[in-house]
Design a protein around this motif. Structure first.
Motif, PDB file in Angstrom:
ATOM      1  N   GLN A  12       0.711  -1.017  -0.553  1.00 20.08           N
ATOM      2  CA  GLN A  12      -0.144   0.028   0.027  1.00 20.08           C
ATOM      3  C   GLN A  12       0.602   1.041   0.112  1.00 20.08           C
ATOM      4  O   GLN A  12       0.423   2.219  -0.406  1.00 20.08           O
ATOM      5  CB  GLN A  12      -0.959   0.696   0.877  1.00 20.08           C
ATOM      6  CG  GLN A  12      -2.259   1.339   1.316  1.00 20.08           C
ATOM      7  CD  GLN A  12      -3.437   0.556   1.217  1.00 20.08           C
ATOM      8  OE1 GLN A  12      -2.986  -0.589   3.246  1.00 20.08           O
ATOM      9  NE2 GLN A  12      -4.026   1.703   1.682  1.00 20.08           N
TER      10      GLN A  12
ATOM     11  N   CYS B 182      -0.774  -6.485  -3.876  1.00 16.15           N
ATOM     12  CA  CYS B 182      -0.192  -5.697  -4.833  1.00 16.15           C
ATOM     13  C   CYS B 182      -1.975  -5.699  -5.793  1.00 16.15           C
ATOM     14  O   CYS B 182      -2.469  -4.306  -5.721  1.00 16.15           O
ATOM     15  CB  CYS B 182       0.937  -5.627  -5.341  1.00 16.15           C
ATOM     16  SG  CYS B 182       2.436  -5.189  -4.628  1.00 16.15           S
ATOM     17  N   ASP B 183      -2.009  -6.935  -6.122  1.00 16.32           N
ATOM     18  CA  ASP B 183      -2.936  -6.874  -7.132  1.00 16.32           C
ATOM     19  C   ASP B 183      -4.379  -6.806  -5.907  1.00 16.32           C
ATOM     20  O   ASP B 183      -5.193  -6.097  -7.248  1.00 16.32           O
ATOM     21  CB  ASP B 183      -2.807  -7.837  -7.495  1.00 16.32           C
ATOM     22  CG  ASP B 183      -2.339  -8.360  -8.370  1.00 16.32           C
ATOM     23  OD1 ASP B 183      -1.552  -7.902  -8.890  1.00 16.32           O
ATOM     24  OD2 ASP B 183      -1.845  -9.803  -8.274  1.00 16.32           O
TER      25      ASP B 183
ATOM     26  N   GLY C 168      -4.382  -2.778  -6.449  1.00 18.30           N
ATOM     27  CA  GLY C 168      -3.838  -1.963  -7.764  1.00 18.30           C
ATOM     28  C   GLY C 168      -2.620  -1.783  -7.343  1.00 18.30           C
ATOM     29  O   GLY C 168      -2.634  -0.247  -8.029  1.00 18.30           O
ATOM     30  N   ARG C 169      -1.860  -1.893  -6.992  1.00 19.27           N
ATOM     31  CA  ARG C 169      -0.574  -1.241  -7.023  1.00 19.27           C
ATOM     32  C   ARG C 169       0.520  -2.239  -7.797  1.00 19.27           C
ATOM     33  O   ARG C 169       0.211  -3.278  -8.158  1.00 19.27           O
ATOM     34  CB  ARG C 169       0.245  -1.684  -5.760  1.00 19.27           C
ATOM     35  CG  ARG C 169       1.516  -1.019  -5.150  1.00 19.27           C
ATOM     36  CD  ARG C 169       1.815   0.311  -5.393  1.00 19.27           C
ATOM     37  NE  ARG C 169       3.203   1.074  -5.221  1.00 19.27           N
ATOM     38  CZ  ARG C 169       3.297   0.686  -3.993  1.00 19.27           C
ATOM     39  NH1 ARG C 169       3.694   0.449  -2.924  1.00 19.27           N
ATOM     40  NH2 ARG C 169       4.875   1.660  -4.062  1.00 19.27           N
ATOM     41  N   ASP C 170       1.292  -1.206  -8.595  1.00 13.80           N
ATOM     42  CA  ASP C 170       1.790  -2.355  -9.345  1.00 13.80           C
ATOM     43  C   ASP C 170       3.574  -2.654  -8.219  1.00 13.80           C
ATOM     44  O   ASP C 170       4.115  -1.945  -7.724  1.00 13.80           O
ATOM     45  CB  ASP C 170       3.069  -1.021 -10.448  1.00 13.80           C
ATOM     46  CG  ASP C 170       3.794  -1.382 -11.189  1.00 13.80           C
ATOM     47  OD1 ASP C 170       3.891  -2.848 -10.751  1.00 13.80           O
ATOM     48  OD2 ASP C 170       4.271  -0.809 -12.447  1.00 13.80           O
TER      49      ASP C 170
END
Length: 288
Positions: free
Chosen positions: A193, A219-220, A223-225
């Motif tokens: 996050q 991350c998925d 919505g994090r790269d």
């Protein structure tokens, strides 16, 4: 792959007279030799695994300030500061000062803290685990607000700041945040996050693989790269004992996405160990 030095022990022979000399020379060798990251612990008492509280231990940010003055290129961080050790507003100001005075080389290493003996010993409150993680998240939010254009209030569950003024700002506008630890439910979620980097212990490659898979899942979900997060490991290995074998192991870690391996000088002579790393290991590690 990049190389880091984690200077975790000060109790080398004749430390009573040569502690500063050894620390300074190790950092200079690392800086001039191309080491990417130089870290020290943030403890008041030495850890029991390194012979405990009656061994020498320097305060972390004072130490990094000294290192900033005698180095030019290497990044500087604590690995890691416990959120209980300093009020987050003062912590953000401290690491910002380090960043400004070092020319933009600071990282903010953070964790939830664990060493209850040093807290009790020096009279510092040590909240339960769940609360420490809540405070860790708020500390990150406070630092980010202090590095933003918002100098208004922060009103959290545990911290209340009337003004989040922080001038000068960090050289790069903010300071990269590294979160240490591999806790799958809380720590790695916070990495996904908020963090720019994570640090894991390199004891078992299968375990590191699993931790990174958990991080990828967080991350998925958020919505994090995942690829935007720098992945680092810490080892106590002496690669000079089997350099080829060590490099094969690092190739396997690199295939997992690990971009930096940090070493804790394990010998009575940290200067010689670091000299060996930059002369013998780093050139070959850089090709991985």
């Amino acid at each position: 792959m990049d190389l880091g030095i984690h200077y975790a022990q000060f109790a080398h022979p004749d430390w009573e007279h040569r502690l500063t000399e050894r620390l300074t020379e190790t950092a200079r060798v690392a800086d001039q030799g191309g080491v990417s990251l130089f870290t020290v612990m943030d403890h008041w008492f030495q850890m029991v695994s390194f012979d405990g509280p009656f061994q020498p231990m320097l305060e972390g940010y004072t130490t990094l300030g000294h290192l900033a003055a005698i180095t030019e290129r290497v990044r500087l961080s604590l690995l890691v500061t416990g959120v209980t050790y300093r009020h987050p507003g003062l912590l953000a100001k401290t690491v910002t000062t380090l960043d400004v005075l070092s020319g933009g080389r600071a990282m903010l290493g953070l964790g939830a803290a664990w060493y209850d003996r040093e807290h009790a010993g020096l009279g510092v409150p040590f909240p339960p685990t769940a609360e420490r993680f809540e405070r860790l998240e708020e500390a990150i939010l406070i630092a980010r607000q202090m590095w933003s254009d918002d100098d208004g209030a922060f009103d959290g569950e545990h911290y209340h700041l009337a003004e989040t003024i922080c001038l000068p700002k960090p050289i790069r506008g903010s300071v990269p945040v590294l979160i240490g630890g591999g806790g799958e439910r809380k720590t790695l979620r916070l990495v996904a996050q908020y963090a720019d980097a994570c640090n894991l212990f390199a004891g078992d490659i299968d375990q590191v693989r699993h931790k990174l898979e958990v991080l990828h899942g967080h991350c998925d979900a958020l919505g994090r790269d995942y690829d935007a997060i720098e992945k680092t490991i810490l080892t106590g290995t002496d690669p000079s004992q089997d350099l080829d074998g060590f490099l094969r192991e690092m190739e396997a870690y690199a295939a997992l996405g690990i971009g930096l391996v940090g070493f804790m000088p394990p010998t009575p002579d940290p200067v010689a160990f670091t000299t060996m790393l930059v002369s013998d290991v780093l050139p070959r590690l850089a090709d991985i």
